[in-house]
Scaffold this motif. Structure first.
Motif, short mmCIF file in Angstrom:
data_model
loop_
_atom_site.label_atom_id
_atom_site.label_comp_id
_atom_site.label_asym_id
_atom_site.label_seq_id
_atom_site.Cartn_x
_atom_site.Cartn_y
_atom_site.Cartn_z
N ALA A 112 -50.73 -8.68 -33.92
CA ALA A 112 -51.25 -9.86 -34.65
C ALA A 112 -51.80 -9.43 -36.01
N ALA A 113 -52.52 -8.30 -36.05
CA ALA A 113 -53.07 -7.80 -37.32
C ALA A 113 -51.95 -7.41 -38.28
N LEU A 114 -50.90 -6.78 -37.76
CA LEU A 114 -49.77 -6.38 -38.60
C LEU A 114 -49.05 -7.61 -39.16
N LEU A 115 -48.78 -8.59 -38.33
CA LEU A 115 -48.09 -9.80 -38.78
C LEU A 115 -48.92 -10.54 -39.82
N GLU A 116 -50.24 -10.55 -39.63
CA GLU A 116 -51.13 -11.20 -40.61
C GLU A 116 -51.12 -10.43 -41.93
N LYS A 117 -51.15 -9.10 -41.85
CA LYS A 117 -51.09 -8.27 -43.06
C LYS A 117 -49.81 -8.55 -43.84
N LEU A 118 -48.69 -8.66 -43.13
CA LEU A 118 -47.41 -8.95 -43.78
C LEU A 118 -47.38 -10.35 -44.37
N ARG A 119 -47.99 -11.31 -43.66
CA ARG A 119 -48.05 -12.69 -44.16
C ARG A 119 -48.84 -12.75 -45.47
N ILE A 120 -49.99 -12.10 -45.48
CA ILE A 120 -50.84 -12.09 -46.68
C ILE A 120 -50.11 -11.38 -47.82
N ARG A 121 -49.45 -10.27 -47.51
CA ARG A 121 -48.70 -9.53 -48.52
C ARG A 121 -47.61 -10.42 -49.14
N ARG A 122 -46.86 -11.12 -48.29
CA ARG A 122 -45.81 -12.03 -48.79
C ARG A 122 -46.42 -13.11 -49.67
N GLU A 123 -47.55 -13.66 -49.23
CA GLU A 123 -48.21 -14.74 -49.97
C GLU A 123 -48.62 -14.26 -51.36
N ILE A 124 -49.19 -13.07 -51.43
CA ILE A 124 -49.61 -12.52 -52.72
C ILE A 124 -48.41 -12.28 -53.62
N HIS A 125 -47.36 -11.71 -53.06
CA HIS A 125 -46.17 -11.39 -53.86
C HIS A 125 -45.40 -12.64 -54.28
N ASN A 126 -45.41 -13.68 -53.46
CA ASN A 126 -44.60 -14.87 -53.73
C ASN A 126 -45.31 -15.94 -54.53
N ASN A 127 -46.62 -15.84 -54.64
CA ASN A 127 -47.39 -16.87 -55.33
C ASN A 127 -47.63 -16.44 -56.78
N ASP A 128 -46.96 -17.11 -57.71
CA ASP A 128 -47.09 -16.77 -59.13
C ASP A 128 -48.54 -16.84 -59.62
N GLN A 129 -49.33 -17.71 -59.02
CA GLN A 129 -50.74 -17.82 -59.43
C GLN A 129 -51.51 -16.55 -59.08
N LEU A 130 -51.01 -15.79 -58.11
CA LEU A 130 -51.72 -14.58 -57.68
C LEU A 130 -51.17 -13.31 -58.32
N ILE A 131 -50.28 -13.46 -59.30
CA ILE A 131 -49.64 -12.29 -59.91
C ILE A 131 -50.66 -11.33 -60.52
N GLU A 132 -51.72 -11.85 -61.10
CA GLU A 132 -52.75 -10.98 -61.69
C GLU A 132 -53.48 -10.18 -60.61
N ILE A 133 -53.69 -10.79 -59.46
CA ILE A 133 -54.32 -10.06 -58.35
C ILE A 133 -53.39 -8.95 -57.89
N HIS A 134 -52.11 -9.27 -57.75
CA HIS A 134 -51.13 -8.26 -57.34
C HIS A 134 -51.10 -7.10 -58.33
N ARG A 135 -51.08 -7.43 -59.63
CA ARG A 135 -51.06 -6.40 -60.67
C ARG A 135 -52.30 -5.51 -60.57
N ALA A 136 -53.45 -6.14 -60.38
CA ALA A 136 -54.71 -5.38 -60.30
C ALA A 136 -54.72 -4.49 -59.05
N MET A 137 -54.21 -5.00 -57.94
CA MET A 137 -54.14 -4.20 -56.71
C MET A 137 -53.24 -2.98 -56.91
N GLU A 138 -52.11 -3.17 -57.58
CA GLU A 138 -51.20 -2.06 -57.86
C GLU A 138 -51.87 -1.04 -58.78
N ASN A 139 -52.63 -1.52 -59.78
CA ASN A 139 -53.36 -0.60 -60.67
C ASN A 139 -54.36 0.23 -59.89
#
Length: 175
Positions: A112-139
């Motif tokens: 359940a924790a793994l599936l939730e982690k993947l869901r959140i990851r997909r949401e961050i990557h697929n949501n253009d509004q969250l692109i800055e968060i994704h960029r900051a996480m990668e930094n």
């Protein structure tokens, strides 16, 4: 300033493509998580290795595709653990065994924790509004990798790095 940001994103995209091309999983699938995910997918209905690769790619998103060199040894390992068996030996289609069902029940929390982690990851990557968060996480990940590659990292530096990350987590939690 915009030009520097564009340059960073291009460098990130280049690193990202190389990361996927090399097949490195990084920390996406910690020990035992890939086996658990493969077993979960087979439990839903019998599958071939290439179907598992496609489904994991869809589940993770962001262009990630597990390599055959990851999936087929995982299938062999699950077969050796008696979690799966060949339903159709000629077509190499796997099904979950009774023991595999029990194993999945025992690992339900981790799954359940793994599936939730993947869901959140997909949401961050697929949501253009969250692109800055994704960029900051990668930094942050890049800065940590660079710092952790230093062989003579002192204990005090380790504490300071951990403290900065903890402070950021607290500050984000308060937003």
């Amino acid at each position: 300033m915009r030009h520097q940001s564009d340059h960073r994103e291009n460098e990130h995209d280049k690193h990202h493509r190389e990361h996927h091309r090399s097949g490195r999983r990084g920390r996406l699938f910690e020990s035992g998580r890939m086996k658990l995910l493969v077993l979960h997918l087979i439990q839903q209905n019998p599958k071939h290795g290439y179907e598992i690769i496609k489904e994991i790619s869809d589940l993770v998103g962001d262009g990630y595709t597990p390599s055959a060199g990851t999936i087929y040894p995982t299938l062999t390992s699950l077969e050796e653990m008696n979690c799966i068996s060949l339903l159709d030996a000629e077509r190499k289609q796997y099904q979950v065994t009774e023991y595999g069902e029990t194993y999945l029940k025992d690992q339900q929390e981790m799954l359940a924790a793994l599936l939730e982690k993947l869901r959140i990851r997909r949401e961050i990557h697929n949501n253009d509004q969250l692109i800055e968060i994704h960029r900051a996480m990668e930094n942050l990940k890049t800065a940590l990798r660079l710092k952790l590659n230093i062989a003579d990292l002192q204990q005090e530096q380790i504490y300071q790095i951990a403290e900065k990350i903890d402070q950021a987590a607290i500050a984000i939690g308060r937003l």
